[in-house]
Motif scaffolding. Structure first.
Motif, PDB file in Angstrom:
ATOM      1  N   PRO A  53      36.657  -2.979   4.557  1.00  0.00           N
ATOM      2  CA  PRO A  53      35.591  -2.314   3.797  1.00  0.00           C
ATOM      3  C   PRO A  53      36.160  -1.530   2.623  1.00  0.00           C
ATOM      4  CG  PRO A  53      36.016  -1.131   5.829  1.00  0.00           C
ATOM      5  CD  PRO A  53      36.844  -2.377   5.890  1.00  0.00           C
ATOM      6  N   TYR A  54      35.328  -1.352   1.619  1.00  0.00           N
ATOM      7  CA  TYR A  54      35.707  -0.584   0.433  1.00  0.00           C
ATOM      8  C   TYR A  54      35.593   0.902   0.783  1.00  0.00           C
ATOM      9  CZ  TYR A  54      35.863   0.760  -4.526  1.00  0.00           C
ATOM     10  OH  TYR A  54      36.206   1.317  -5.747  1.00  0.00           O
ATOM     11  N   ALA A  55      36.606   1.397   1.463  1.00  0.00           N
ATOM     12  CA  ALA A  55      36.596   2.767   1.963  1.00  0.00           C
ATOM     13  C   ALA A  55      38.029   3.185   2.266  1.00  0.00           C
ATOM     14  CB  ALA A  55      35.733   2.881   3.227  1.00  0.00           C
ATOM     15  N   GLY A  56      38.240   4.479   2.430  1.00  0.00           N
ATOM     16  CA  GLY A  56      39.534   5.000   2.869  1.00  0.00           C
ATOM     17  C   GLY A  56      40.671   4.660   1.936  1.00  0.00           C
ATOM     18  N   PRO A  57      41.884   4.465   2.489  1.00  0.00           N
ATOM     19  CA  PRO A  57      43.057   4.194   1.658  1.00  0.00           C
ATOM     20  C   PRO A  57      42.949   2.925   0.815  1.00  0.00           C
ATOM     21  CG  PRO A  57      43.738   4.855   3.861  1.00  0.00           C
ATOM     22  CD  PRO A  57      42.256   4.657   3.915  1.00  0.00           C
ATOM     23  N   LEU A  58      42.223   1.917   1.314  1.00  0.00           N
ATOM     24  CA  LEU A  58      42.083   0.684   0.538  1.00  0.00           C
ATOM     25  C   LEU A  58      41.294   0.949  -0.735  1.00  0.00           C
ATOM     26  CD1 LEU A  58      42.549  -2.352   0.267  1.00  0.00           C
ATOM     27  CD2 LEU A  58      40.503  -2.722   1.672  1.00  0.00           C
ATOM     28  N   ARG A  59      40.196   1.673  -0.623  1.00  0.00           N
ATOM     29  CA  ARG A  59      39.399   2.008  -1.803  1.00  0.00           C
ATOM     30  C   ARG A  59      40.213   2.841  -2.788  1.00  0.00           C
ATOM     31  NH1 ARG A  59      36.531   6.371  -3.682  1.00  0.00           N
ATOM     32  NH2 ARG A  59      34.638   5.886  -4.910  1.00  0.00           N
ATOM     33  N   ASP A 186      38.962 -12.268  -5.828  1.00  0.00           N
ATOM     34  CA  ASP A 186      38.494 -11.085  -6.535  1.00  0.00           C
ATOM     35  C   ASP A 186      38.971  -9.867  -5.750  1.00  0.00           C
ATOM     36  OD1 ASP A 186      37.311  -9.609  -8.513  1.00  0.00           O
ATOM     37  OD2 ASP A 186      35.299 -10.401  -8.227  1.00  0.00           O
ATOM     38  N   ASP A 187      38.826  -8.681  -6.342  1.00  0.00           N
ATOM     39  CA  ASP A 187      39.278  -7.493  -5.634  1.00  0.00           C
ATOM     40  C   ASP A 187      38.206  -6.919  -4.723  1.00  0.00           C
ATOM     41  OD1 ASP A 187      37.714  -6.720  -7.759  1.00  0.00           O
ATOM     42  OD2 ASP A 187      39.131  -5.276  -8.595  1.00  0.00           O
ATOM     43  N   ILE A 188      36.941  -6.892  -5.204  1.00  0.00           N
ATOM     44  CA  ILE A 188      35.854  -6.272  -4.448  1.00  0.00           C
ATOM     45  C   ILE A 188      34.627  -7.167  -4.536  1.00  0.00           C
ATOM     46  CG2 ILE A 188      34.389  -4.212  -4.215  1.00  0.00           C
ATOM     47  CD1 ILE A 188      36.549  -2.753  -5.937  1.00  0.00           C
ATOM     48  N   VAL A 189      33.887  -7.277  -3.430  1.00  0.00           N
ATOM     49  CA  VAL A 189      32.588  -7.930  -3.458  1.00  0.00           C
ATOM     50  C   VAL A 189      31.528  -6.883  -3.130  1.00  0.00           C
ATOM     51  CG1 VAL A 189      32.744  -8.711  -1.039  1.00  0.00           C
ATOM     52  CG2 VAL A 189      31.165  -9.838  -2.620  1.00  0.00           C
ATOM     53  N   THR A 190      30.490  -6.840  -3.973  1.00  0.00           N
ATOM     54  CA  THR A 190      29.372  -5.912  -3.752  1.00  0.00           C
ATOM     55  C   THR A 190      28.108  -6.728  -3.498  1.00  0.00           C
ATOM     56  OG1 THR A 190      30.422  -4.244  -5.155  1.00  0.00           O
ATOM     57  CG2 THR A 190      28.078  -3.973  -4.720  1.00  0.00           C
TER      58      THR A 190
END
Length: 224
Positions: A53-59, A186-190
């Motif tokens: 998920p796009y959260a925490g250290p990854l975000r 890609d880096d992020i999917v929304t």
């Protein structure tokens, strides 16, 4: 060594490894790739796998890399992307990695195409593990607004005319008649509209993606 800001937690710590502190290295290492699918999914979106998920250290690491010039993070983030690709594809097979390209304006502001760097590090990690991998660039990004400034309808409209094919032929078969697996990166999917738009252009030019792989997937917030 002097302490520096960890890209994952923003704490000032000594002994960073590729810009990330030991605690965040552990947190990132615990992420496990899984299938993700925006709801509703846009037409043309291939099966999609995200590292986490796009959260925490990854975000935080992605933001530091993309928006704050921490280019040294391309290597560890590329290695994480390689894990997601391996999980998405399964056993070692010939791969054609196709990164979603930056616009010229975005590449200038970031001192280079950020996803192209990730794709090259991703490919290098996979090759060291015995995979036959090539990075291809059959797409060209056309000028469009920054997606951060757009709502979901605006993103869909911008994505629809975001890409055009380069002057390249369809993906070739490798030795032994085995066609490579085409992996859209890609880096992020929304909402998935960017990946779907890229996939539609690739499909009509002979580069139909078998799967899309991203580092992070945003989690939809439900309003009460």
């Amino acid at each position: 060594m002097l302490p520096a800001d960890c890209a994952g937690c923003r704490e000032r710590r000594p002994g960073l490894r590729h810009g990330v502190c030991p605690a965040c290295v552990v947190a990132l290492g615990e992420l496990r790739p899984g299938a993700v699918r925006p709801t509703p999914a846009p037409p043309g979106l291939p099966p999609c796998v995200a590292l986490g998920p796009y959260a925490g250290p990854l975000r935080e690491a992605l933001l530091a890399y993309k928006e704050h010039g921490r280019h040294g993070l391309a290597r560890p983030l590329g290695a994480l992307l390689a894990e997601a690709v391996a999980a998405a594809v399964g056993g070692a097979r010939p791969l054609a990695l196709v990164p979603v390209p930056d616009t010229a304006a975005a590449a200038r502001s970031r001192y280079g195409d950020h996803l192209d760097r990730l794709a090259r590090h991703c490919a290098a990690r996979l090759r060291r593990s015995g995979w036959a991998v090539r990075v291809h660039r059959p797409l060209r990004a056309l000028p469009r607004p920054d997606s951060v400034t757009l709502d979901s309808a605006g993103r869909a409209a911008a994505a629809e005319a975001a890409f055009q094919p380069r002057s390249t032929g369809p993906v070739r078969e490798r030795a032994g008649g085995v066609a490579p697996v085409v992996v859209l990166l890609d880096d992020i999917v929304t909402t998935g509209v960017t990946l779907a738009a890229a996939s539609r252009v690739l499909t009509v030019t002979g580069w139909a993606p078998n799967v899309a792989v991203v580092l992070a997937a945003t989690e939809k917030r439900h309003q009460s």
